[in-house]
Design a protein around this motif. Structure first.
Motif, short mmCIF file in Angstrom:
data_model
loop_
_atom_site.label_atom_id
_atom_site.label_comp_id
_atom_site.label_asym_id
_atom_site.label_seq_id
_atom_site.Cartn_x
_atom_site.Cartn_y
_atom_site.Cartn_z
N VAL A 12 0.93 -1.22 -0.08
CA VAL A 12 0.03 0.10 0.02
C VAL A 12 0.84 1.35 0.16
O VAL A 12 2.01 1.55 0.83
N LEU A 13 0.70 2.10 -0.89
CA LEU A 13 1.51 3.51 -1.13
C LEU A 13 0.59 4.73 -0.77
O LEU A 13 -0.56 4.72 -1.63
N LEU A 14 0.71 5.35 0.39
CA LEU A 14 -0.09 6.66 0.35
C LEU A 14 1.01 7.63 0.13
O LEU A 14 1.72 8.17 0.90
N PRO A 15 0.96 8.09 -1.02
CA PRO A 15 2.20 9.23 -1.63
C PRO A 15 1.86 10.49 -1.15
O PRO A 15 0.97 11.03 -0.72
N THR A 16 2.94 11.21 -1.16
CA THR A 16 3.29 12.54 -0.73
C THR A 16 2.46 13.41 -1.76
O THR A 16 1.78 14.32 -1.19
N VAL A 17 2.47 13.58 -3.10
CA VAL A 17 1.89 14.47 -3.88
C VAL A 17 0.62 13.88 -4.65
O VAL A 17 0.76 14.06 -5.76
N SER A 18 0.19 12.89 -3.89
CA SER A 18 -1.22 12.45 -4.64
C SER A 18 -2.13 12.04 -3.73
O SER A 18 -1.69 11.68 -2.64
#
Length: 167
Positions: A73-79
């Motif tokens: 799971v990726l909770l990205p910085t700029v999205s």
């Protein structure tokens, strides 16, 4: 000095514990009794960020995504979109890598949970380059990487990154 005699049974018990009787009354540890800690060193876990940051420098979103587990799971910085599979992670990095990000850790707290899992939490900064103008900017963010060792390879299973609220 003389070495005390011990019975065969006592020698077996002492040997099984990985100890050797030295000179009178001295017990010495052998290599068998000093088992290595199977958990990774904190520096090894800290180095996983370096590997990830170098993958960013390649400009290849698939190389970056290769560092994530298939169920990561990726909770990205700029999205604002949560990424839960390889295709979504690749998609995020296709856009993020256009800004030629270069990361630098500001603060890192590593917790080694066991021989196959660890977390790295802290603050990092990214220098980003605007693809249209070449102007550089810096984004400070909080991060958490959760790693698992799978089939002998350390992979990111959870990555949360969010801009600092004060910035």
């Amino acid at each position: 000095m003389t070495v005390r005699s011990i019975s065969t049974r006592a020698a077996v018990v002492i040997g099984a514990a990985g100890l050797v009787l030295g000179t009178v009354g001295t017990v010495v540890a052998t290599a068998d009794s000093r088992k290595e800690d199977p958990r990774p060193a904190k520096t090894q876990i800290e180095g996983l960020f370096t590997t990830w940051n170098k993958a960013l420098q390649t400009g290849d979103p698939k190389k970056v995504a290769d560092l994530y587990a298939g169920d990561a799971v990726l909770l990205p910085t700029v999205s604002n979109k949560v990424r839960t599979d390889r295709a979504q992670i690749v998609d995020y990095f296709e856009h993020f890598l256009q800004k030629k990000p270069v990361g630098k850790k500001v603060q890192s707290i590593v917790n080694v949970l066991d021989k196959d899992s660890a977390m790295d939490t802290g603050v990092y900064e990214f220098t980003l380059t605007d693809p249209a103008t070449g102007a550089k900017s810096t984004v400070a963010a909080r991060y958490t990487y959760e790693y698992e060792k799978r089939d002998g390879k350390w992979l990111i299973v959870n990555h949360h990154s969010s801009k600092m609220p004060e910035g």
